[in-house]
Write a protein that holds these residues in place. Structure first.
Motif, mmCIF file in Angstrom:
data_model
loop_
_atom_site.group_PDB
_atom_site.id
_atom_site.type_symbol
_atom_site.label_atom_id
_atom_site.label_comp_id
_atom_site.label_asym_id
_atom_site.label_seq_id
_atom_site.Cartn_x
_atom_site.Cartn_y
_atom_site.Cartn_z
ATOM 1 N N MET A 182 16.919 -10.681 18.106
ATOM 2 C CA MET A 182 17.159 -10.532 16.667
ATOM 3 C C MET A 182 18.068 -9.330 16.448
ATOM 4 O O MET A 182 17.789 -8.242 16.970
ATOM 5 C CB MET A 182 15.812 -10.326 15.950
ATOM 6 N N PRO A 183 19.149 -9.467 15.704
ATOM 7 C CA PRO A 183 20.067 -8.331 15.532
ATOM 8 C C PRO A 183 19.397 -7.191 14.771
ATOM 9 O O PRO A 183 18.588 -7.409 13.869
ATOM 10 C CB PRO A 183 21.234 -8.933 14.738
ATOM 11 N N ARG A 184 19.741 -5.996 15.185
ATOM 12 C CA ARG A 184 19.178 -4.789 14.563
ATOM 13 C C ARG A 184 19.800 -4.589 13.184
ATOM 14 O O ARG A 184 21.020 -4.648 13.036
ATOM 15 C CB ARG A 184 19.463 -3.580 15.459
ATOM 16 N N ARG A 185 18.931 -4.368 12.195
ATOM 17 C CA ARG A 185 19.415 -4.183 10.836
ATOM 18 C C ARG A 185 19.870 -2.741 10.634
ATOM 19 O O ARG A 185 19.142 -1.796 10.990
ATOM 20 C CB ARG A 185 18.299 -4.524 9.847
ATOM 21 N N GLU A 186 21.073 -2.585 10.101
ATOM 22 C CA GLU A 186 21.607 -1.249 9.854
ATOM 23 C C GLU A 186 20.999 -0.677 8.572
ATOM 24 O O GLU A 186 20.922 -1.346 7.533
ATOM 25 C CB GLU A 186 23.131 -1.292 9.702
ATOM 26 N N VAL A 187 20.485 0.559 8.676
ATOM 27 C CA VAL A 187 19.877 1.223 7.530
ATOM 28 C C VAL A 187 20.896 2.164 6.908
ATOM 29 O O VAL A 187 21.446 3.040 7.586
ATOM 30 C CB VAL A 187 18.614 2.020 7.934
ATOM 31 N N LEU A 188 21.199 1.961 5.635
ATOM 32 C CA LEU A 188 22.150 2.817 4.936
ATOM 33 C C LEU A 188 21.409 3.968 4.261
ATOM 34 O O LEU A 188 20.408 3.758 3.572
ATOM 35 C CB LEU A 188 22.925 2.011 3.880
ATOM 36 N N THR A 189 21.866 5.180 4.498
ATOM 37 C CA THR A 189 21.278 6.350 3.863
ATOM 38 C C THR A 189 22.124 6.733 2.655
ATOM 39 O O THR A 189 23.300 7.094 2.793
ATOM 40 C CB THR A 189 21.228 7.557 4.848
ATOM 41 N N LEU A 190 21.550 6.601 1.484
ATOM 42 C CA LEU A 190 22.278 6.920 0.268
ATOM 43 C C LEU A 190 22.266 8.424 0.030
ATOM 44 O O LEU A 190 21.262 9.098 0.295
ATOM 45 C CB LEU A 190 21.644 6.199 -0.927
ATOM 46 N N PRO A 191 23.370 8.967 -0.457
ATOM 47 C CA PRO A 191 23.406 10.406 -0.743
ATOM 48 C C PRO A 191 22.408 10.753 -1.845
ATOM 49 O O PRO A 191 22.216 9.985 -2.798
ATOM 50 C CB PRO A 191 24.857 10.631 -1.205
ATOM 51 N N ARG A 192 21.766 11.884 -1.691
ATOM 52 C CA ARG A 192 20.800 12.337 -2.696
ATOM 53 C C ARG A 192 21.554 12.917 -3.883
ATOM 54 O O ARG A 192 22.395 13.800 -3.718
ATOM 55 C CB ARG A 192 19.863 13.377 -2.085
ATOM 56 N N GLN A 193 21.223 12.463 -5.058
ATOM 57 C CA GLN A 193 21.902 12.923 -6.261
ATOM 58 C C GLN A 193 20.981 13.839 -7.061
ATOM 59 O O GLN A 193 19.774 13.606 -7.139
ATOM 60 C CB GLN A 193 22.344 11.741 -7.123
ATOM 61 N N LEU A 194 21.592 14.854 -7.658
ATOM 62 C CA LEU A 194 20.842 15.805 -8.465
ATOM 63 C C LEU A 194 20.766 15.323 -9.904
ATOM 64 O O LEU A 194 21.723 14.784 -10.450
ATOM 65 C CB LEU A 194 21.515 17.180 -8.417
ATOM 66 N N SER A 195 19.610 15.542 -10.512
ATOM 67 C CA SER A 195 19.405 15.245 -11.925
ATOM 68 C C SER A 195 18.565 16.380 -12.503
ATOM 69 O O SER A 195 17.418 16.584 -12.087
ATOM 70 C CB SER A 195 18.685 13.901 -12.094
ATOM 71 N N PHE A 196 19.143 17.130 -13.423
ATOM 72 C CA PHE A 196 18.500 18.345 -13.924
ATOM 73 C C PHE A 196 17.727 18.093 -15.214
ATOM 74 O O PHE A 196 18.121 17.282 -16.052
ATOM 75 C CB PHE A 196 19.557 19.432 -14.171
ATOM 76 N N GLU A 197 16.632 18.844 -15.353
ATOM 77 C CA GLU A 197 15.827 18.846 -16.561
ATOM 78 C C GLU A 197 15.564 20.289 -16.968
ATOM 79 O O GLU A 197 15.488 21.179 -16.107
ATOM 80 C CB GLU A 197 14.496 18.118 -16.340
ATOM 81 N N PRO A 198 15.399 20.553 -18.266
ATOM 82 C CA PRO A 198 15.135 21.933 -18.699
ATOM 83 C C PRO A 198 13.898 22.522 -18.027
ATOM 84 O O PRO A 198 12.893 21.822 -17.837
ATOM 85 C CB PRO A 198 14.919 21.785 -20.211
ATOM 86 N N VAL A 199 13.979 23.777 -17.648
ATOM 87 C CA VAL A 199 12.830 24.485 -17.096
ATOM 88 C C VAL A 199 11.858 24.777 -18.232
ATOM 89 O O VAL A 199 12.245 25.246 -19.305
ATOM 90 C CB VAL A 199 13.257 25.809 -16.425
ATOM 91 N N THR A 200 10.587 24.479 -18.014
ATOM 92 C CA THR A 200 9.547 24.791 -18.993
ATOM 93 C C THR A 200 8.433 25.566 -18.305
ATOM 94 O O THR A 200 8.383 25.653 -17.067
ATOM 95 C CB THR A 200 8.956 23.513 -19.609
ATOM 96 N N ALA A 201 7.535 26.100 -19.112
ATOM 97 C CA ALA A 201 6.417 26.859 -18.559
ATOM 98 C C ALA A 201 5.586 26.017 -17.610
ATOM 99 O O ALA A 201 4.983 26.534 -16.660
ATOM 100 C CB ALA A 201 5.547 27.398 -19.699
ATOM 101 N N TYR A 204 17.711 32.102 -22.837
ATOM 102 C CA TYR A 204 18.958 32.864 -22.875
ATOM 103 C C TYR A 204 20.011 32.247 -21.961
ATOM 104 O O TYR A 204 21.193 32.156 -22.328
ATOM 105 C CB TYR A 204 18.702 34.310 -22.477
ATOM 106 N N PHE A 205 19.590 31.819 -20.768
ATOM 107 C CA PHE A 205 20.547 31.254 -19.814
ATOM 108 C C PHE A 205 20.477 29.724 -19.743
ATOM 109 O O PHE A 205 21.208 29.116 -18.962
ATOM 110 C CB PHE A 205 20.329 31.840 -18.419
ATOM 111 N N GLY A 206 19.611 29.115 -20.538
ATOM 112 C CA GLY A 206 19.547 27.659 -20.569
ATOM 113 C C GLY A 206 19.216 27.034 -19.233
ATOM 114 O O GLY A 206 19.818 26.019 -18.836
ATOM 115 N N TYR A 207 18.254 27.582 -18.518
ATOM 116 C CA TYR A 207 17.981 27.115 -17.160
ATOM 117 C C TYR A 207 17.458 25.683 -17.137
ATOM 118 O O TYR A 207 16.599 25.283 -17.928
ATOM 119 C CB TYR A 207 16.952 28.026 -16.485
ATOM 120 N N GLU A 208 17.997 24.914 -16.171
ATOM 121 C CA GLU A 208 17.519 23.580 -15.857
ATOM 122 C C GLU A 208 17.230 23.538 -14.367
ATOM 123 O O GLU A 208 17.836 24.277 -13.582
ATOM 124 C CB GLU A 208 18.566 22.524 -16.228
#
Length: 312
Positions: A1-20, A51-55
């Motif tokens: 059985m042919p070996r299936r190639e596994v594709l590694t997708l690049p990790r993408q960043l998605s930011f959210e506001p920092v909260t307490a 003040y710095f709008g951290y995410e």
């Protein structure tokens, strides 16, 4: 059985506001930075979220922070990622995010001891943030005030002790917190602040810290005068061999209150944490009064910081 190639997708960043609510996940990752900079501490982030709008974005046990640069341009920028992902890879993830969103890959408040890491990754522009260098002192100097250069500081402490027999330092905890809040609310905005807007913002943030003190990984203390009244308080956090002081407030009309809480708290924290070698009293934000006060304690070093623009 042919070996299936596994594709590694690049990790993408998605930011959210920092909260307490992010304190429990963000603070432990900040401790991995290995830097003495106040910008890699819980206080350095959570006191200045608005003040710095951290995410934030956490990927594979690595913290990515996005906010505004620590200069007058206040451009979108990033902190050095900290965590498990190697810096080469994490910086490329920031670059990819910037390409998707049409942003320049700008890193702000890069401490001097990490500058070469970004130079090696393709820095095209480096600018020192001259008003944001951290003042770092030997803890033993502030705890003992020995030597001729500290004569005036010792005299101020002795004057406070003479004027206030029975004065004492106590932990800032549940038994003293309400009184510390009352004391702080009676203090006016510090007159030496050159930027009234920043002074007002800082005041609001300090009050928020006091009202939610148990949520912060802080240790603090109050200074009581000879009548048992609070005349100063302070709070900070220990990161490795460094105590980072985030808050220090005093009644300026009481001679020696500031010098005394500085000295007493250094002694108190060294007794609690013998591993402490340095005390970081943070930057002066370009304020002449703060600059003079911080220089008068003779810092062992200045931890300079930079804006670094990388090639896209």
């Amino acid at each position: 059985m042919p070996r299936r190639e596994v594709l590694t997708l690049p990790r993408q960043l998605s930011f959210e506001p920092v909260t307490a609510a992010d304190m429990s996940s963000v603070a432990p990752l900040l401790r991995r930075s290995g830097s003495r900079s106040c910008d890699f501490t819980a206080g350095g982030i959570f006191l200045w979220i608005q003040y710095f709008g951290y995410e934030q974005c956490i990927v594979d046990d690595t913290l990515f922070l996005k906010g505004l640069s620590e200069d007058i341009s206040r451009r979108p920028s990033f902190a050095l990622p900290v965590g498990k992902i190697p810096l080469t890879e994490s910086v490329d993830m920031v670059r990819a995010y910037c390409r998707r969103h049409g942003l320049p890959p700008l890193f702000s408040a890069v401490p001097e001891d990490r500058l070469q890491d970004l130079v090696a990754l393709g820095a095209t522009e480096i600018n020192e943030l001259t008003d944001w260098a951290d003042y770092i002192y030997l803890a033993s100097d502030l705890a003992t005030l020995t030597g001729k250069r500290y004569n005036k500081k010792r005299n101020h402490v002795h004057r406070f002790e003479a004027d206030n027999p029975g004065c004492r330092l106590e932990p800032l905890d549940s038994t003293s917190l309400a009184e510390a809040i009352d004391f702080f609310e009676r203090l006016g905005i510090e007159s030496e602040k050159a930027d009234p807007a920043m002074a007002e913002f800082e005041r609001e943030q300090v009050l928020d810290v006091l009202l939610n003190y148990g949520d912060y990984p802080f240790e603090g203390a109050v200074l009581r005068d000879g009548h048992g009244r609070i005349v100063a308080f302070t709070a900070g956090e220990v990161i490795g061999d460094t105590l980072v002081l985030h808050i220090e407030k005093m009644e300026h009309s009481i001679s020696g209150a500031g010098e005394t809480i500085n000295n007493y708290f250094a002694r108190y924290m060294l007794a609690r944490h013998p591993e402490i070698v340095y005390i970081n009293r943070e930057d002066d934000s370009g304020d002449p009064g703060l600059r003079y006060a911080k220089q008068s304690y003779h810092p062992a070093l200045m931890l300079r910081k930079y804006n670094v623009l990388l090639r896209e």
